[in-house]
Design a protein around this motif. Structure first.
Motif, PDB file in Angstrom:
ATOM      1  N   ALA A 180      75.699  67.096  77.554  1.00  0.00           N
ATOM      2  CA  ALA A 180      74.586  66.961  78.128  1.00  0.00           C
ATOM      3  C   ALA A 180      73.198  67.454  77.607  1.00  0.00           C
ATOM      4  N   LEU A 181      73.476  68.693  76.703  1.00  0.00           N
ATOM      5  CA  LEU A 181      72.240  69.154  75.834  1.00  0.00           C
ATOM      6  C   LEU A 181      71.952  68.383  75.117  1.00  0.00           C
ATOM      7  N   ALA A 182      73.068  68.006  74.226  1.00  0.00           N
ATOM      8  CA  ALA A 182      73.026  67.013  72.851  1.00  0.00           C
ATOM      9  C   ALA A 182      72.232  65.634  73.634  1.00  0.00           C
ATOM     10  N   ARG A 183      72.491  65.040  74.537  1.00  0.00           N
ATOM     11  CA  ARG A 183      71.727  64.061  74.746  1.00  0.00           C
ATOM     12  C   ARG A 183      70.427  64.159  75.080  1.00  0.00           C
ATOM     13  N   GLU A 184      70.043  65.434  75.816  1.00  0.00           N
ATOM     14  CA  GLU A 184      68.800  65.960  76.148  1.00  0.00           C
ATOM     15  C   GLU A 184      67.872  65.980  75.190  1.00  0.00           C
ATOM     16  N   VAL A 185      68.377  66.934  74.275  1.00  0.00           N
ATOM     17  CA  VAL A 185      67.449  67.564  73.174  1.00  0.00           C
ATOM     18  C   VAL A 185      67.761  66.782  71.688  1.00  0.00           C
ATOM     19  N   ARG A 186      68.753  65.848  71.489  1.00  0.00           N
ATOM     20  CA  ARG A 186      68.925  65.085  70.443  1.00  0.00           C
ATOM     21  C   ARG A 186      68.735  66.054  69.150  1.00  0.00           C
ATOM     22  N   PRO A 187      69.604  66.996  68.819  1.00  0.00           N
ATOM     23  CA  PRO A 187      69.456  67.812  67.610  1.00  0.00           C
ATOM     24  C   PRO A 187      69.938  67.190  66.552  1.00  0.00           C
ATOM     25  N   ASP A 188      69.547  67.418  65.353  1.00  0.00           N
ATOM     26  CA  ASP A 188      70.088  66.898  64.188  1.00  0.00           C
ATOM     27  C   ASP A 188      71.468  66.859  63.904  1.00  0.00           C
ATOM     28  N   VAL A 189      72.022  68.046  64.109  1.00  0.00           N
ATOM     29  CA  VAL A 189      73.408  68.400  63.880  1.00  0.00           C
ATOM     30  C   VAL A 189      73.974  69.132  65.119  1.00  0.00           C
ATOM     31  N   CYS A 190      75.119  68.574  65.490  1.00  0.00           N
ATOM     32  CA  CYS A 190      76.030  69.620  66.601  1.00  0.00           C
ATOM     33  C   CYS A 190      77.095  69.956  65.830  1.00  0.00           C
ATOM     34  N   LEU A 191      77.305  71.395  66.239  1.00  0.00           N
ATOM     35  CA  LEU A 191      78.432  72.116  65.880  1.00  0.00           C
ATOM     36  C   LEU A 191      79.171  72.297  66.986  1.00  0.00           C
ATOM     37  N   LEU A 192      80.585  71.741  66.877  1.00  0.00           N
ATOM     38  CA  LEU A 192      81.462  71.991  68.083  1.00  0.00           C
ATOM     39  C   LEU A 192      82.863  72.844  67.966  1.00  0.00           C
ATOM     40  N   ASP A 193      83.180  73.283  68.756  1.00  0.00           N
ATOM     41  CA  ASP A 193      84.471  73.819  68.785  1.00  0.00           C
ATOM     42  C   ASP A 193      85.392  73.036  69.325  1.00  0.00           C
ATOM     43  N   ILE A 194      86.568  73.000  69.040  1.00  0.00           N
ATOM     44  CA  ILE A 194      87.895  71.986  69.438  1.00  0.00           C
ATOM     45  C   ILE A 194      88.241  72.458  70.872  1.00  0.00           C
ATOM     46  N   ARG A 195      88.724  73.727  71.146  1.00  0.00           N
ATOM     47  CA  ARG A 195      89.253  74.248  72.297  1.00  0.00           C
ATOM     48  C   ARG A 195      88.160  74.672  73.300  1.00  0.00           C
ATOM     49  N   MET A 196      87.710  73.859  74.196  1.00  0.00           N
ATOM     50  CA  MET A 196      86.670  74.426  74.922  1.00  0.00           C
ATOM     51  C   MET A 196      86.928  73.804  76.428  1.00  0.00           C
ATOM     52  N   PRO A 197      86.511  74.583  77.555  1.00  0.00           N
ATOM     53  CA  PRO A 197      86.993  74.102  78.905  1.00  0.00           C
ATOM     54  C   PRO A 197      86.147  72.966  79.228  1.00  0.00           C
ATOM     55  N   LYS A 198      86.370  72.280  80.291  1.00  0.00           N
ATOM     56  CA  LYS A 198      85.905  71.273  80.921  1.00  0.00           C
ATOM     57  C   LYS A 198      86.235  69.882  80.069  1.00  0.00           C
ATOM     58  N   LEU A 199      85.743  69.922  78.691  1.00  0.00           N
ATOM     59  CA  LEU A 199      85.846  68.785  77.774  1.00  0.00           C
ATOM     60  C   LEU A 199      85.937  69.340  76.427  1.00  0.00           C
ATOM     61  N   ASP A 200      86.995  68.833  75.863  1.00  0.00           N
ATOM     62  CA  ASP A 200      87.484  69.674  74.533  1.00  0.00           C
ATOM     63  C   ASP A 200      86.506  69.069  73.537  1.00  0.00           C
ATOM     64  N   GLY A 201      86.191  69.633  72.365  1.00  0.00           N
ATOM     65  CA  GLY A 201      85.638  69.128  71.128  1.00  0.00           C
ATOM     66  C   GLY A 201      85.877  67.746  70.621  1.00  0.00           C
ATOM     67  N   LEU A 202      87.179  67.434  70.619  1.00  0.00           N
ATOM     68  CA  LEU A 202      87.528  65.977  70.166  1.00  0.00           C
ATOM     69  C   LEU A 202      86.769  64.929  71.079  1.00  0.00           C
ATOM     70  N   GLU A 203      86.965  65.077  72.511  1.00  0.00           N
ATOM     71  CA  GLU A 203      86.370  64.195  73.400  1.00  0.00           C
ATOM     72  C   GLU A 203      84.844  64.268  73.259  1.00  0.00           C
ATOM     73  N   ALA A 204      84.259  65.626  73.071  1.00  0.00           N
ATOM     74  CA  ALA A 204      82.702  65.659  72.967  1.00  0.00           C
ATOM     75  C   ALA A 204      82.338  64.825  71.804  1.00  0.00           C
ATOM     76  N   THR A 205      82.962  64.885  70.662  1.00  0.00           N
ATOM     77  CA  THR A 205      82.686  64.261  69.483  1.00  0.00           C
ATOM     78  C   THR A 205      82.791  62.684  69.742  1.00  0.00           C
ATOM     79  N   ARG A 206      83.654  62.348  70.224  1.00  0.00           N
ATOM     80  CA  ARG A 206      83.744  60.775  70.545  1.00  0.00           C
ATOM     81  C   ARG A 206      82.601  60.308  71.505  1.00  0.00           C
ATOM     82  N   MET A 207      82.270  61.270  72.396  1.00  0.00           N
ATOM     83  CA  MET A 207      81.081  60.652  73.075  1.00  0.00           C
ATOM     84  C   MET A 207      79.868  60.787  72.489  1.00  0.00           C
TER      85      MET A 207
END
Length: 234
Positions: free
Chosen positions: A53-80
């Motif tokens: 949600a934040l990435a789509r709102e603020v459009r950062p140049d780079v997103c740093l994502l962990d893999i094991r996160m609650p609600k939505l893991d980093g792999l699915e977040a990456t695909r989205m």
């Protein structure tokens, strides 16, 4: 909402989003990256849903994502955020404690342009952010070499597909570039080692991708290992 001008074109700092479920990690990453003169953290998230949600709102140049996160893991977040179906993909670097093969390939297949272990150190973290913002990619060298040795010796279903034989032979200079890609070098490092410009490296890589029918630099590196262009101890 108008997307910010990409970093580097106006000299503006690289805008970064950090997503990790551990507060200590978020704080540490933010402290270090904000201390860099060319990087600024613009958003922080504690779970995958918030990160997207934040990435789509603020459009950062780079997103740093962990893999094991609650609600939505980093792999699915990456695909989205960066997957092949995304119309305007973002630059995602996965930073995790876990270097399991399926995580690495899942991240790269999902559109990530980098994969780092959290113990890689702050310097490599900043380099990965800069590489991603510049359209390059960085995978922890130890991860690259270990995984590609594994692909060569005992391919698994999670491994990247093997590129077909070249439609035409690679030139010696293209092979020089390919060998360095296989060892985890960034485009900037390759340019420095070969004493050529960054644009020349990118031109060689584009030619190599066409000749190998490779989708990305991971498949280029896999081809190099599988065809004896690099060996353990290189």
């Amino acid at each position: 909402m108008t997307s910010p001008t990409p970093a580097g074109r106006t000299g503006a700092p690289i805008r970064v989003l950090i997503a990790d479920d551990q507060e200590m990690v978020r704080t540490g990453f933010r402290f270090f990256l904000d201390a860099q003169p060319d990087i600024t953290v613009v958003a922080v998230a504690s779970d995958g849903e918030e990160a997207v949600a934040l990435a789509r709102e603020v459009r950062p140049d780079v997103c740093l994502l962990d893999i094991r996160m609650p609600k939505l893991d980093g792999l699915e977040a990456t695909r989205m955020l960066a997957g092949p179906q995304v119309a305007d993909p973002m630059r995602v670097v996965v930073v995790t404690t876990f270097d399991l093969d399926e995580y690495v390939y899942g991240a790269l297949r999902g559109g990530a342009c980098g994969f780092l272990l959290k113990d890689s150190g702050p310097t490599l973290l900043a380099e990965a952010v800069r590489a991603a913002a510049a359209g390059d990619s960085l995978v922890s060298p130890s991860v690259t070499v270990r995984l590609l040795k594994h692909v060569t010796q005992d391919p698994q279903p999670v491994a990247p597909a093997r590129p077909r034989p070249p439609v035409e032979p690679l030139t010696e200079r293209e092979l020089d570039v390919v060998r360095r890609v296989a060892l985890g070098r960034t485009n900037a490092e390759i340019a420095a080692e070969l004493y050529v410009s960054l644009s020349t490296v990118k031109t060689h890589l584009s030619s190599v991708q066409l000749k190998l029918a490779a989708r990305n630099r991971v498949e280029i590196a896999a081809w190099a290992w599988q065809n004896g262009q690099v060996r353990p101890g290189s």
